[in-house]
Design an enzyme around this catalytic site. Structure first.
Site, short mmCIF file in Angstrom:
data_model
loop_
_atom_site.label_atom_id
_atom_site.label_comp_id
_atom_site.label_asym_id
_atom_site.label_seq_id
_atom_site.Cartn_x
_atom_site.Cartn_y
_atom_site.Cartn_z
N LYS A 76 18.73 -20.03 7.46
CA LYS A 76 19.63 -19.18 6.67
C LYS A 76 20.04 -19.88 5.37
O LYS A 76 20.05 -19.28 4.30
CB LYS A 76 20.87 -18.82 7.51
CG LYS A 76 20.54 -17.82 8.64
CD LYS A 76 21.67 -17.68 9.64
CE LYS A 76 21.20 -16.84 10.84
NZ LYS A 76 22.21 -16.75 11.89
N GLN A 98 27.64 -19.39 13.78
CA GLN A 98 26.42 -19.31 14.58
C GLN A 98 26.76 -19.25 16.07
O GLN A 98 27.49 -20.10 16.58
CB GLN A 98 25.51 -20.51 14.28
CG GLN A 98 24.16 -20.47 14.95
CD GLN A 98 23.28 -19.32 14.46
OE1 GLN A 98 23.22 -19.02 13.27
NE2 GLN A 98 22.58 -18.66 15.38
N ASP A 117 27.80 -10.87 9.28
CA ASP A 117 27.01 -10.67 10.51
C ASP A 117 27.28 -9.29 11.10
O ASP A 117 26.54 -8.82 11.97
CB ASP A 117 27.38 -11.74 11.56
CG ASP A 117 26.34 -12.86 11.64
OD1 ASP A 117 25.19 -12.63 11.20
OD2 ASP A 117 26.68 -13.94 12.14
#
Ligand code: NAD
Length: 292
Positions: A52, A96, A119
């Site tokens: 990412k 994460q 997200d």
């Protein structure tokens, strides 16, 4: 059979984003800035986060990676999330997952400011998605929609069967495919580990989206001719045919099922690359303040 090339599509999207960033900056705007928090040193999480950060650099974003040891307290982690919420230079924040067992993942997700929740996991954004309001869509389902759209796959009126009901893939996917949108307007059946007669259901699917995490689970006897297959699964298995000693398999037995399908995503190179591209897209939207 047409292969849905996620690698190429994701590169196209990244190039489009890079052009938008360049013009944003040329016009005196700020560079999009994504912050990622990584807890512990789990190999897969480390790989995903590094990918990412690398993708951010490629399209011209700023990125910040905040690392904590696996024994970080929940309090300390929440304090960092709040600090980033209040940092006006940072547009998007991801934490994460999975997190260590002593940390409440939902509490962390709920602490992220929905405006920065690129997200798309915050309950406020999931609610907006369900109501068909503008929001950050979770990256993997958004990547699937993007593939369906760019390959002009007709979804309206089709029967879409989703296997798996996780919060990050199966559940949102079922909502998105049923929404009054394009892609969307499907009649959706969401299946899971308690579903009975799964094969009878999957055989009626025009579009089959598979996200259960069991290598080569979907076999040719489970699908009808002309089905469109979206394979989300990624399982690492040992292989004596590769240099690394392992290879990635999807949830679909590709060699046999591809022969019956109209469209199919390969693994690797299908849904996987799209996920990061959509995270970047969400971050660009956050920077341009297009939603809130
Ligand atoms: P998960 O492990 O959280 O959930 C699996 C789901 O499958 C559950 O809802 C369960 O009910 C269902 N299931 C299990 N066995 C079943 C069976 N026999 N029949 C029907 N349903 C069954 O799943 P997840 O996090 O959505 O991940 C699924 C797979 O997708 C994994 O391989 C994961 O690595 C992969 N994944 C890929 C991406 C990507 O970017 N390509 C993103 C997320 C997840």
């Amino acid at each position: 059979m047409i292969l849905l090339d996620g690698k190429k599509t994701a590169n196209d999207i990244k190039n489009e984003i890079a052009i938008k960033v360049a013009s944003l900056v040329a016009g005196g705007g700020k560079k999009p800035h994504l912050a990622a928090i990584l807890v512990g040193s789990d190999g897969a999480s480390e790989t995903y986060v590094n990918a990412k950060v690398k993708a951010c650099n490629k399209v011209g974003f700023d990125s910040t990676l905040v690392r904590f040891n696996a024994d970080v307290s929940e309090e300390e982690l929440l304090a960092e999330v709040k600090k980033i919420n209040n940092n006006s230079d940072i547009d998007g924040l991801i934490v994460q997952l999975p997190l260590p067992a002593h940390i409440d993942e939902m509490k962390v997700t709920e602490t992220i400011n929905p405006i920065k929740d690129v997200d798309g996991f915050h309950p406020a954004n999931i609610g907006r998605m369900a109501l068909n309001l503008p929001t950050y869509l979770p990256a993997t389902p958004a990547g699937i929609l993007e593939l369906l759209e760019r390959y002009k796959i007709e979804t309206s009126g089709k029967h879409c069967v989703v296997i798996g009901r996780s919060h990050i893939v199966g559940s949102p996917m079922s909502i998105l495919m049923a929404r009054n949108n394009n892609p969307g307007n499907c009649t959706v059946t969401l299946t899971h580990s308690r579903t009975q007669n799964l094969k009878e259901i999957t055989k009626t699917a025009d579009i089959l989206i598979v996200a259960l995490g069991k290598a080569e689970f979907v076999t040719t006897d489970m699908v009808k001719d002309g089905v469109c297959i979206i394979d989300v699964g990624i399982t690492r298995v040992k292989s004596d045919k590769t240099k690394s000693g392992w290879k990635l398999l999807g949830d679909v037995a590709f060699d046999e099922v591809s022969k019956k399908s109209s469209f199919i995503t390969p693994v690797p190179g299908g849904v996987g690359p799209m996920t990061i591209a959509m995270l970047l897209k969400n971050t660009l939207v956050a920077t341009a303040k297009l939603l809130y």
